[in-house]
Design an enzyme around this catalytic site. Sequence first.
Site, short mmCIF file in Angstrom:
data_model
loop_
_atom_site.label_atom_id
_atom_site.label_comp_id
_atom_site.label_asym_id
_atom_site.label_seq_id
_atom_site.Cartn_x
_atom_site.Cartn_y
_atom_site.Cartn_z
N SER A 41 -3.92 -6.43 8.55
CA SER A 41 -4.46 -6.52 7.83
C SER A 41 -4.01 -7.29 6.79
O SER A 41 -3.10 -8.42 7.37
CB SER A 41 -4.76 -5.24 6.88
OG SER A 41 -6.10 -5.63 6.04
N TYR A 42 -3.48 -6.82 5.53
CA TYR A 42 -2.60 -8.02 4.35
C TYR A 42 -1.09 -7.59 4.77
O TYR A 42 -0.60 -8.91 5.02
CB TYR A 42 -2.63 -7.14 3.20
CG TYR A 42 -1.79 -7.86 2.35
CD1 TYR A 42 -2.80 -9.42 1.41
CD2 TYR A 42 -0.67 -8.13 2.10
CE1 TYR A 42 -2.20 -10.22 0.26
CE2 TYR A 42 -0.08 -8.35 0.89
CZ TYR A 42 -0.68 -9.51 0.25
OH TYR A 42 0.02 -10.45 -0.86
N TRP A 89 -11.70 -4.17 -2.43
CA TRP A 89 -9.99 -4.40 -2.21
C TRP A 89 -9.55 -4.59 -3.51
O TRP A 89 -8.21 -4.16 -4.22
CB TRP A 89 -9.71 -5.46 -1.27
CG TRP A 89 -8.11 -5.92 -0.49
CD1 TRP A 89 -7.57 -4.79 -0.01
CD2 TRP A 89 -7.74 -7.07 -1.17
NE1 TRP A 89 -6.69 -5.54 -0.09
CE2 TRP A 89 -6.42 -6.88 -0.05
CE3 TRP A 89 -8.19 -8.19 -0.59
CZ2 TRP A 89 -5.53 -7.94 -0.27
CZ3 TRP A 89 -8.05 -9.09 -1.07
CH2 TRP A 89 -6.23 -8.82 -0.70
N TYR A 103 0.52 -0.88 -0.23
CA TYR A 103 0.42 0.41 0.16
C TYR A 103 1.04 0.90 -0.11
O TYR A 103 0.41 2.36 0.64
CB TYR A 103 -0.91 0.39 1.39
CG TYR A 103 -1.79 -0.99 1.20
CD1 TYR A 103 -2.86 -1.47 0.46
CD2 TYR A 103 -1.98 -2.28 2.32
CE1 TYR A 103 -3.63 -2.59 0.70
CE2 TYR A 103 -3.00 -3.27 2.85
CZ TYR A 103 -3.65 -3.77 1.32
OH TYR A 103 -4.21 -4.69 1.33
N ASP A 122 -14.35 -6.05 13.74
CA ASP A 122 -12.68 -6.79 12.17
C ASP A 122 -13.72 -7.19 11.66
O ASP A 122 -13.53 -8.51 12.22
CB ASP A 122 -11.56 -6.16 12.80
CG ASP A 122 -10.35 -6.46 11.70
OD1 ASP A 122 -10.71 -5.92 10.80
OD2 ASP A 122 -9.36 -7.52 11.24
N HIS A 127 -12.20 -2.03 10.59
CA HIS A 127 -10.90 -2.10 10.21
C HIS A 127 -9.71 -0.46 10.25
O HIS A 127 -8.50 -0.97 10.82
CB HIS A 127 -11.06 -2.43 8.47
CG HIS A 127 -9.59 -3.34 8.41
ND1 HIS A 127 -9.19 -4.45 9.00
CD2 HIS A 127 -9.14 -3.43 7.49
CE1 HIS A 127 -8.23 -5.12 8.06
NE2 HIS A 127 -8.00 -4.13 7.12
#
Length: 571
Positions: free
Chosen positions: A114-115, A162, A43, A251, A286
């Site tokens: 997250s990722y 996403w 990101y 989340d 999130h």
Amino acid sequence: MLPGVALERDVPARMRDGTVLYADVYRPSSGGPFSVILMRLPYDKTQAQSLTYRHPAWYAARGYMVVVQDTRGRWRSEGEFYPFAHEAEDGYDTAAWAASLPRSNGRVGMYGFSYVGATQLQAALGRLPGLRTICPALTGSQYYEGWAYNGGAFALAFNASWATMLAMDDARRAGDGPATRRLNAAFLGAPGFYGHLPLSEYPPLKGSGYGGYFFDWLAHPSYDGYWRRWSVDEDYSRIAVPALHVGGWYDVFVGGTVRNFEGLRRSAGSAEARSAQKLLVCPWYHLPWTPLTGAADFGKEARNVVDGWQLRWFDQFLRDEDTGVLDAPATVFVMGENRWEDYGAWPPEGTEPRDYHLRSGGAANSRYGDGRLDEEPPGEEPPDVYTYDPLVPVASAGGHSCCFPVVAPMGPADQAAVEVLNGVLVYTSAPLQRDLTVLGEVTLTLHAATSAPDTDFTAKLCDVSPDGRSTNVQEGIVRARYRDSLSGPRPVPPGEVREYRLSLGPTAHTFRAGHSLRLQISSSDFPQWDRNLNTGGPPGRESAAEARVATQVVLHDRAHPSRLTLPVAPS
């Protein structure tokens, strides 16, 4: 520009296959050697997830070297991006490289959510000696159940938005201006595309040249080898590092976060690692991480505490200081009371399952029906019946989707618009005489029949205040063909009564005295999940014209005791 911190941009790291990935390195201006904390993200390394965390310079000013790297095929780094595919090898190679940087002392920790939680867990599978600890936040334990799918249903709003965002960044990286503009508009306007059928022709991505992985996710609706190759929870013994697991009660990945903590505490690859797992769960969705989450304000105690915990965690495991981070294995925010509580285990010792039976006189449709939740088991009583039309689904009201509230149903929300529908069965307890604290996983055992060869059943646990306001706490879904196995789908014999078990996920919530428990039962929660067209046909490849209306029957009698099971803390 950054007092006391020296920044080196675009530092190259060569992976084992020759691909070069680029990182920004933040060092204290003087001194050393330093322990390294590493973030690997798709990101943009210049942003370093500063929407939620403090800027890397904050950690560098406290004596750490901070390395923030663009993952393969993203932003400045070379190669082709495909979600999850290269994170284990690239993570291992990058951590080894970071340990050898000038002024590094060879000790590496990782963080990110997250990722970026996935990039840590995948890297830890390789057991690099220099990787001393990880801090995976708001992330899953695998990328099928709890990420792309839930109970066999596709997590539509999350994965469609996403994938569109990832594709937008890929187009921007390629210098494709027209595609970047189209995909940016599609991302910001994502709710306008969720209704398109078939999903295999999802307009923002179909024919765009970007985001092809979205269609791969749809092409693998069962838990198969495509997904299994990346699943951390297939074998937790492969990981042997201390870990701080940060989660959010609203989340999308809270189930996976808790599962990682429990799994590593039980089965990590060394006794030292098993004893050094910590669970920290906050009341957020999130992002962003603030006391105001959806329709709820959890108060000043719900402010962002993650950076403080992480700094203490890194001091403990990278500097060998005793910071007290392991004094309690679990520290969670108890909603309803809006306070932090330490526990010696999760779920906490002393919690006991308590059944609340679905009861009615056969007319539990909507909040105005006669549905109730009762600790007394049913005798002989009529079932409840409703119909489900996939072309007119029940709209999501809040929930556990991802990743931005503008494109996905997230967080606590008023349920009034949902609970007036006859296509939603509503069961409500009497007002509680005393506080009831639920700590752990909520489950539903549902005895039901359908006229369709496949359908969905959804469930939502709500807290009803004395003034009648109903707010969602947790929810779940099961796709009927996956009732017995996420790997081996089987059609449902129409009209036959079957038992379905739904996980509504974990929570820590106190229902206050005077409040009531409420359970919603329906067959859609859209667009949190995709719509089941009730045909039994191939998921994602059917058009709206093929949708069928299903008649659903929910039984709750002596032979079919449908019930909500709550893990209740001692009074």
